[in-house]
Structure formats: structure tokens, C-alpha cells
Write a protein that holds these residues in place. Structure first.
Motif, PDB file in Angstrom:
ATOM      1  N   ALA A  92       7.610 -11.660  -7.563  1.00 29.62           N
ATOM      2  CA  ALA A  92       7.450 -11.407  -6.134  1.00 29.62           C
ATOM      3  C   ALA A  92       6.631 -10.142  -5.889  1.00 29.62           C
ATOM      4  O   ALA A  92       5.733 -10.109  -5.026  1.00 29.62           O
ATOM      5  CB  ALA A  92       8.824 -11.285  -5.473  1.00 29.62           C
ATOM      6  N   VAL A  93       6.932  -9.103  -6.641  1.00 23.93           N
ATOM      7  CA  VAL A  93       6.204  -7.837  -6.489  1.00 23.93           C
ATOM      8  C   VAL A  93       4.747  -8.002  -6.916  1.00 23.93           C
ATOM      9  O   VAL A  93       3.824  -7.541  -6.235  1.00 23.93           O
ATOM     10  CB  VAL A  93       6.898  -6.727  -7.306  1.00 23.93           C
ATOM     11  CG1 VAL A  93       5.995  -5.508  -7.440  1.00 23.93           C
ATOM     12  CG2 VAL A  93       8.216  -6.341  -6.641  1.00 23.93           C
ATOM     13  N   ALA A  94       4.505  -8.652  -8.046  1.00 21.11           N
ATOM     14  CA  ALA A  94       3.147  -8.816  -8.546  1.00 21.11           C
ATOM     15  C   ALA A  94       2.308  -9.680  -7.606  1.00 21.11           C
ATOM     16  O   ALA A  94       1.124  -9.397  -7.382  1.00 21.11           O
ATOM     17  CB  ALA A  94       3.167  -9.420  -9.941  1.00 21.11           C
ATOM     18  N   GLU A  95       2.914 -10.722  -7.057  1.00 20.56           N
ATOM     19  CA  GLU A  95       2.158 -11.556  -6.109  1.00 20.56           C
ATOM     20  C   GLU A  95       1.797 -10.762  -4.856  1.00 20.56           C
ATOM     21  O   GLU A  95       0.680 -10.862  -4.341  1.00 20.56           O
ATOM     22  CB  GLU A  95       2.964 -12.803  -5.736  1.00 20.56           C
ATOM     23  CG  GLU A  95       2.168 -13.759  -4.875  1.00 20.56           C
ATOM     24  CD  GLU A  95       2.861 -15.090  -4.665  1.00 20.56           C
ATOM     25  OE1 GLU A  95       2.297 -15.925  -3.915  1.00 20.56           O
ATOM     26  OE2 GLU A  95       3.943 -15.316  -5.243  1.00 20.56           O
ATOM     27  N   ALA A  96       2.720  -9.949  -4.379  1.00 18.41           N
ATOM     28  CA  ALA A  96       2.424  -9.098  -3.226  1.00 18.41           C
ATOM     29  C   ALA A  96       1.329  -8.089  -3.561  1.00 18.41           C
ATOM     30  O   ALA A  96       0.474  -7.778  -2.721  1.00 18.41           O
ATOM     31  CB  ALA A  96       3.689  -8.373  -2.769  1.00 18.41           C
ATOM     32  N   ALA A  97       1.343  -7.584  -4.807  1.00 16.55           N
ATOM     33  CA  ALA A  97       0.308  -6.639  -5.229  1.00 16.55           C
ATOM     34  C   ALA A  97      -1.069  -7.307  -5.235  1.00 16.55           C
ATOM     35  O   ALA A  97      -2.068  -6.719  -4.790  1.00 16.55           O
ATOM     36  CB  ALA A  97       0.635  -6.087  -6.611  1.00 16.55           C
ATOM     37  N   LEU A  98      -1.138  -8.536  -5.729  1.00 17.32           N
ATOM     38  CA  LEU A  98      -2.410  -9.265  -5.741  1.00 17.32           C
ATOM     39  C   LEU A  98      -2.881  -9.559  -4.322  1.00 17.32           C
ATOM     40  O   LEU A  98      -4.068  -9.388  -4.001  1.00 17.32           O
ATOM     41  CB  LEU A  98      -2.258 -10.560  -6.531  1.00 17.32           C
ATOM     42  CG  LEU A  98      -1.979 -10.416  -8.028  1.00 17.32           C
ATOM     43  CD1 LEU A  98      -1.747 -11.789  -8.656  1.00 17.32           C
ATOM     44  CD2 LEU A  98      -3.113  -9.696  -8.746  1.00 17.32           C
ATOM     45  N   ASP A  99      -1.974 -10.013  -3.457  1.00 17.41           N
ATOM     46  CA  ASP A  99      -2.334 -10.296  -2.069  1.00 17.41           C
ATOM     47  C   ASP A  99      -2.850  -9.041  -1.367  1.00 17.41           C
ATOM     48  O   ASP A  99      -3.806  -9.093  -0.589  1.00 17.41           O
ATOM     49  CB  ASP A  99      -1.129 -10.855  -1.314  1.00 17.41           C
ATOM     50  CG  ASP A  99      -0.793 -12.280  -1.716  1.00 17.41           C
ATOM     51  OD1 ASP A  99      -1.676 -12.965  -2.271  1.00 17.41           O
ATOM     52  OD2 ASP A  99       0.358 -12.698  -1.485  1.00 17.41           O
ATOM     53  N   THR A 100      -2.203  -7.914  -1.642  1.00 17.94           N
ATOM     54  CA  THR A 100      -2.606  -6.657  -1.010  1.00 17.94           C
ATOM     55  C   THR A 100      -4.002  -6.240  -1.453  1.00 17.94           C
ATOM     56  O   THR A 100      -4.818  -5.777  -0.631  1.00 17.94           O
ATOM     57  CB  THR A 100      -1.585  -5.554  -1.339  1.00 17.94           C
ATOM     58  OG1 THR A 100      -0.292  -5.954  -0.870  1.00 17.94           O
ATOM     59  CG2 THR A 100      -1.969  -4.230  -0.692  1.00 17.94           C
ATOM     60  N   LEU A 101      -4.304  -6.381  -2.735  1.00 16.68           N
ATOM     61  CA  LEU A 101      -5.650  -6.058  -3.219  1.00 16.68           C
ATOM     62  C   LEU A 101      -6.713  -6.837  -2.451  1.00 16.68           C
ATOM     63  O   LEU A 101      -7.750  -6.281  -2.063  1.00 16.68           O
ATOM     64  CB  LEU A 101      -5.765  -6.383  -4.710  1.00 16.68           C
ATOM     65  CG  LEU A 101      -5.204  -5.410  -5.716  1.00 16.68           C
ATOM     66  CD1 LEU A 101      -5.292  -6.004  -7.116  1.00 16.68           C
ATOM     67  CD2 LEU A 101      -5.931  -4.071  -5.673  1.00 16.68           C
ATOM     68  N   VAL A 102      -6.444  -8.120  -2.229  1.00 16.70           N
ATOM     69  CA  VAL A 102      -7.420  -8.981  -1.559  1.00 16.70           C
ATOM     70  C   VAL A 102      -7.453  -8.716  -0.054  1.00 16.70           C
ATOM     71  O   VAL A 102      -8.525  -8.479   0.531  1.00 16.70           O
ATOM     72  CB  VAL A 102      -7.107 -10.460  -1.846  1.00 16.70           C
ATOM     73  CG1 VAL A 102      -8.022 -11.368  -1.043  1.00 16.70           C
ATOM     74  CG2 VAL A 102      -7.242 -10.752  -3.335  1.00 16.70           C
TER      75      VAL A 102
END
Length: 409
Positions: free
Chosen positions: A293-303
Motif C-alpha cells: 500500500a505504501v509503495a503504490e502510494a509512493a509510485l502514484d505520488t511520483l507520477v
């Protein structure tokens, strides 16, 4: 308790395997950290790229809190409702087929080594136990005994042997040396696109493209370690994109955890990842629902927040400003994106002393091998904050080496 109290307790009960600067941090937000006395510091380290999104990014913290209210760890003995979407997103961003989640960067590299060796035996036909992996001098891929065994840094190796065989070392940035080292037993080439712990060493333009061609000619896997360089640090989502190539295997970590958790992964072509079957590799915590969940949010935030593009634009400012500093102790300024190293003459200005002088002025960095000062701020840093950090760096140089006062060109 005061800073000295916290430092004394850590020194008393902790192993002495780090030499931290004497500051005790208690809180972070964005590009800033605060110590236990309440003093604010501009973070120009980004926790070795682990805090690329900034400290306590609200979107990533919210994702962590929401998942913590549901379930944290279930192990890979079962499926979870969080892992698949994270894996799909990371594969799409990297252009690779499959993803094997782990926790730390070293675990991701160990996974890559296992995949390369088994692929070489099962697919390429190298006899069992004869596979070789070519690595670069000055590499840093982690701290396990296998990995330090092929390090060229004596302090990483001393007293920790015997080491695993099967690794061949050539000079970093020398594609001709890499080509000459390939034999019938070569399974893979494993390199960092930019060497971080060696002091932000940038190879010649075209180096990765040449490695790609070498691997294609010889049926060798190209595995890139982008644990530090990946996820926007160099101004592209992945550093290999600067040269328009794609590796066969890729390790990522650090920023993948959004500054909150250790999350890493090995990504690869489908045929390379196919060497793993149930029981051949695993991790109790790898790919747990909270991490996913954290990693997916991190990827979404980068984009969504265009942090990669921000790194590219502000990286030009950072590199140009540092290159404009004139001081007799400066030997080299090099980097890409928001990742720059300033190499100093340690006889004139030991890098640690410069970092201490910067710390006293409210800017945090860290030395590498007493010769390089790092500049790798969170990607949310502003141009004004970069300007302030460079001004502080110049003042610190003047304090440490007063006979060679810094001045802007």
C-alpha cells in the motif's frame, strides 16, 4: 533529554558500525528535519534517496494509516488484496514483465544474483556452479557476505571472508574492459548506472548502451542496480531511460518505501523470473499488504506530482550552481538530476569537516570516504532551498579551508 543524552545512550547500547553526525533528529516534514532541541535543518541527503518524496508526505502517510487500520502482514502463504496492483504498477513503470518484492536493497540484489545464476544454468546451459557475474570496481550493492565479497572497498570486506566465488571485477565506466571480461561462463553483468557510495561516479555517455549491446551479442543478462538512482533521482523514472535502453533485470528500493518503510523489488523479463518456482525463494515480509500500500502510494505520488520532472529541472540548477563554486579544495563536481557529488581534496577540506560546518549552519549532508560531499535532497525541494544550501556549502568551505575561500563565479 538533550541531544548529548540521546547520543550517549545510542553509543552505549548500539553497535559502532556508523559514524553519524552529532545531531539527534526527532521530526521531519517535506525537505526539513528538526532535532530534539527544536532546531530546523534543510535535508540535502534524502536518507540516501529513501526520502525522495520528502519527509512524512501526507498522501503516503494517509495510505499507511488506512492500511494499518485493516491488516499489516499476512505472509506470502496467502494472497492479499494489495500486492497485485502494486506489482502491476511497478512493472508498467519499468517496462519489465514481472516483479518479486523484497524488503531491503541488499535482498533485491541477492534475488537478482540467484535469478541470474539459475537462468544461466537452466536456460543458457552454463554448468552448475560455473556461472560468473561481471561487476564494476567501486560498486556498492549492499552488505551481505556475498555482496561485500565482490566489493573493491577493503573496509567492507576485512574479516568477513571467506567469500563466494563467481564474480569478476572490471573498471567502472569502461565498456571495452567489460566486453573483454565476458566468457562462455558469463551469466550477467551487474552494475549501478551511477555509482552512489563510490561518490556519485557518472560513467561516460553511452556506457549503458554499450553494455546492452555486449549482453545482446553474448546472451548475457544486463542487471541494473537502481536502488539509489531509480524512481526519479536522476531526472528520469529510471536512470537507464537516459540512454533509451532496457535491462533484463532491475533492482529497486529506498524511495520505493516512500520514506516510511523498507520496500524493495527485483524486476525482470518473464523468462528470467520463470526460474523461480514455489519454495525456491521467498521472504516473510516481502510484499506484505502494508508495504504494498505504501509503495503504490509512493509510485502514484511520483507520477501525479511530477516529481521526476521536478528532479530533472531542479537538478540542472543544482549542478550548475555547484559547478560555479570556485574553491581550491574542489576537485570535481558530478551528478545527474537531484544527485550531485562534490569531490574535495581531503588535505585541504576533509568532507566530514565540511558537513559538520554545514550542519552548524542548518543544512544536513554526509561525506563519502572523506572526499565527497553529497547533495541528494528530497525531490520536493525548492529552487530557493537549493540556493540556500549552496550558499551554506560555500560558507562551510571557507570555514574549513580559510586559505582557499569560496566565491561564486
Amino acid at each position: 533529554m538533550s541531544s548529548s543524552d540521546f547520543i550517549a545512550r545510542e553509543d552505549r547500547f548500539g553497535a559502532r558500525n556508523y559514524a553519524p553526525l552529532p545531531v539527534v533528529l526527532a521530526r521531519g516534514e517535506g525537505a526539513y528535519l528538526w532535532d530534539v532541541e527544536g532546531r530546523r535543518y534543510l535535508d540535502m541527503m534524502g536518507a540516501y534517496s529513501a526520502v525522495s518524496h520528502g519527509h512524512m508526505h501526507p498522501r503516503i502517510v494517509a495510505a499507511a494509516k488506512a492500511q494499518l487500520a485493516r491488516v499489516g502482514v499476512v505472509s506470502r502463504a496467502y494472497y492479499s488484496d494489495r500486492l497485485g496492483s502494486f506489482l502491476e504498477k511497478l512493472c508498467a513503470l519499468s517496462g519489465l514483465d514481472r516483479c518479486l518484492p523484497m524488503n531491503t536493497g541488499a535482498e533485491a540484489v541477492e534475488t537478482a544474483i540467484k535469478a541470474a545464476r539459475r537462468w544461466s544454468h537452466r536456460v543458457k546451459g552454463i554448468p552448475e556452479g560455473k556461472a560468473e557475474i561481471i561487476v564494476a570496481e567501486g560498486n556498492f550493492h549492499g552488505r551481505t557476505t556475498t555482496i561485500v565479497g565482490f566489493s573493491s572497498e577493503p573496509s567492507y570486506r576485512e574479516g568477513f571472508g571467506p567469500f563466494a566465488p563467481g564474480f569478476v571485477t572490471v573498471p567502472f565506466g569502461d565498456a571495452a574492459a567489460m566486453a573483454a571480461a565476458v566468457t562462455a561462463h558469463t551469466a550477467a553483468i551487474l552494475v549501478e548506472p551511477i555509482q552512489g557510495e563510490a561518490g556519485i561516479r557518472v560513467p561516460p555517455a553511452g556506457y549503458l548502451g554499450e553494455l546492452r549491446a555486449i549482453c545482446d551479442r553474448n546472451n548475457v543478462l544486463l542487471i541494473l542496480d537502481e536502488i539509489q538512482s531509480g524512481l526519479g533521482r536522476t531526472g528520469r523514472m529510471f536512470c537507464f531511460e537516459h540512454e533509451g535502453i532496457r535491462p533484463d533485470g532491475l533492482t529497486v528500493g529506498k524511495a520505493l518505501g516512500g520514506g516510511l518503510l523498507p520496500v524493495s523489488a527485483f524486476l525482470a523479463r518473464a523468462d528470467v523470473m520463470a526460474v523461480f518456482e514455489p519454495g525456491s525463494h521467498g521472504s516473510t515480509f516481502g510484499g506484505n499488504p502494508l508495504a504494498a500500500a505504501v509503495a503504490e502510494a509512493a509510485l502514484d505520488t511520483l507520477v501525479d506530482e511530477a516529481l521526476v520532472e521536478r528532479s530533472a529541472a531542479l537538478g540542472e540548477t543544482l549542478l550548475a550552481r555547484l559547478a560555479a563554486v570556485r574553491h581550491g579544495a574542489i576537485r570535481d563536481v558530478r551528478g545527474k538530476g537531484l544527485w550531485v557529488g562534490v569531490e574535495l581534496d581531503p588535505a585541504q577540506a576533509p568532507a566530514r569537516e565540511v558537513c559538520l560546518a554545514m550542519m552548524r549552519r542548518g543544512v544536513l549532508s554526509k561525506e563519502t570516504h572523506e572526499t565527497v560531499v553529497r547533495f541528494a535532497p528530497p525531490l520536493v525541494v525548492t529552487e530557493a532551498e537549493i540556493d540556500h544550501a549552496i550558499d551554506v556549502f560555500q560558507a562551510a568551505l571557507s570555514e574549513v579551508a580559510p586559505l582557499h575561500r569560496a566565491s561564486a563565479a
